[in-house]
Design an enzyme around this catalytic site. Sequence first.
Site, PDB file in Angstrom:
ATOM      1  N   ALA A 284       0.839  -1.200   0.000  1.00 16.21           N
ATOM      2  CA  ALA A 284       0.000   0.000   0.000  1.00 16.21           C
ATOM      3  C   ALA A 284       0.874   1.250   0.000  1.00 16.21           C
ATOM      4  O   ALA A 284       0.586   2.233  -0.685  1.00 16.21           O
ATOM      5  CB  ALA A 284      -0.920   0.003   1.215  1.00 16.21           C
TER       6      ALA A 284
ATOM      7  N   ARG B  70      -7.843   7.530  -2.624  1.00 11.64           N
ATOM      8  CA  ARG B  70      -7.041   8.532  -1.950  1.00 11.64           C
ATOM      9  C   ARG B  70      -7.201   9.914  -2.574  1.00 11.64           C
ATOM     10  O   ARG B  70      -6.815  10.914  -1.990  1.00 11.64           O
ATOM     11  CB  ARG B  70      -5.591   8.079  -2.055  1.00 11.64           C
ATOM     12  CG  ARG B  70      -4.597   8.924  -1.374  1.00 11.64           C
ATOM     13  CD  ARG B  70      -3.366   8.075  -1.220  1.00 11.64           C
ATOM     14  NE  ARG B  70      -2.220   8.842  -0.853  1.00 11.64           N
ATOM     15  CZ  ARG B  70      -1.207   9.095  -1.681  1.00 11.64           C
ATOM     16  NH1 ARG B  70      -1.229   8.643  -2.916  1.00 11.64           N
ATOM     17  NH2 ARG B  70      -0.183   9.782  -1.279  1.00 11.64           N
TER      18      ARG B  70
END
Lengths: 71, 490
Positions: B65, B96
């Site tokens: 990640a 995000r």
Amino acid sequence: MPSVMVRRNEDGKLLFYVAKKDLEEVITAVERDTPEEWGGEVTLSDGETFYIDPISPPPTFPTTLRFKRVD
Amino acid sequence: MAALTREETQNLIAEVLAIYPEKAKKDRAKHLMVNDRSLETAKKCITSNRKAVPGVMTIRGCAYAGSRGVCWGPIKDMIHISHGPVGCGMYSTMGRRHYMNGTTGADIFGTINVTSDFQERDIVFGGDKKLKAIIDELEKLFPLVKGYTIQSECPIGLIGDDIESVAKVKGAEIGKTIVPVRCEGFRGVSQSLGHHIANDSIRDWVLPTLDGDDSFETTPYDVNILADYNIGGDIWPSRMLLEEIGLRVISQVPGDGTLIEMQRSTKAKLNLLHCYRSMNYVSRHMEEKYGIPWMEYNLFGPTKIEASLRAIAERFDDQIKEGVERVLAKYKPQWQAVVDKYRPRLEGKKVMLYVGGLRPRHIIGAYEDLGMEVVGTGYEFAHNDDYDRTIKEMGDATLIYDDVTAYELDEFVKRLKPDLIGSGIKEKYQFQKMGFPFRQMHSWDYSGPYHGYDGFAIFARDMDMTLNNPCWKEIKAPWQRAAAPASVAA
Ligand code: SF4
């Protein structure tokens, strides 16, 4: 024998940085620090000491060097 | 003044930890501290970057990640292959909100998710062949792509595939940059090691490509913006400010950035490092190898903007210094109007934060500009040096928590009763249901940008909109309200 990056901070003091150990401390004393050579026993602000064979002529910072831990 | 005294805060920590078994209690106690501004380093008071205690709810991510989602994801003209089973690709779905300019399929590829979708046979026989086939296929589908990164998921490391050799062979064959990234999720204790691994891959596979090539024309005012991820468009107002003071931004790494910008970043005069945690490694490398000094800066809120721009100007000549003063004067009326409007509505309100790499300390100034106070803060995956930098930003006797567990954060919130909480999506609905105004401070809660003067206006509006929303009064059922006015009989 950690691999250490030595660089100068904003105040011109030398910093001792070991990424793996999350260690970044100001170097408070260097055994030999002359125009001819740099090295020997190195003391950090948290009291730890490390050793490196004196380098001649002194290295230009920042640079990565290998130190030995002194107990 | 903090909400609690030093003693009260210490007692609070002890009470919250009381429920844990002895061993977990001892471990977790090391991750919680009462702030003391007189400290020079946080080392003795807080432990960080350690494995989470099994059984508690942590909200950390994995190394994959950190590399795929955080450091490499925003590089827009490359395709980032999630190499391994399909599930991990969840981290690449752009939840995000790192924005990018361009046209998908032509000059940006950030919205395209590619995975090698490992099956049993790939685990048994290895996935290198499949990886080559994927690159061939992508070359046909998207001939304009500038390069690839191979983002390893857990199984790649476990079965020992040689993605480096695939990258070399294929890269030479198609004449493009292919970066193998060994960011298997099991490495390290959080996404933080993924950042480091991604930094190392940039160092080894991208930066040296323009060594010895001086064809890029430089000026004395060339800077890089490092580790601004352009969440909600953050990098754009930052870049505008830097350009307005007279600097030339030659690369944005990685927010809204490209491969060639990354390569050219070695030609800059100064690295401006936004998120220290995620890209300090490459900054240090560039200082050592290319002699480019780096400095941290903070463009959240007028106070920090002023301090940061002045500090940046110190590195340059009078022309830039004058530029800074001009810009500060120009924007003063703009931000003063924002403060005048919102400060009376937000004055004295208390905030608790729990976020990622830099925001737990960087946004404190912006809150203070609005008269608010941050009474608790903490990081998911910080290291010692991040806490060193936090101590001075926070008030005395405030609470600082590292890798806080869901239970601890719940309890701290119940006791400190902040007027606003800023954390991630996993915390959002839980706290909203508890009746606390909440902002999602990873992705700016579908808003932003928050950087620069333009961003500050949006920040202030968002905080006001959330905190003073009338809905919070309606959270409790009428019969549960303490001082409900007696109902009038019909
Ligand atoms: S820990 Fe491994 S399997 Fe899980 S998301 Fe990360 S890379 Fe994928």
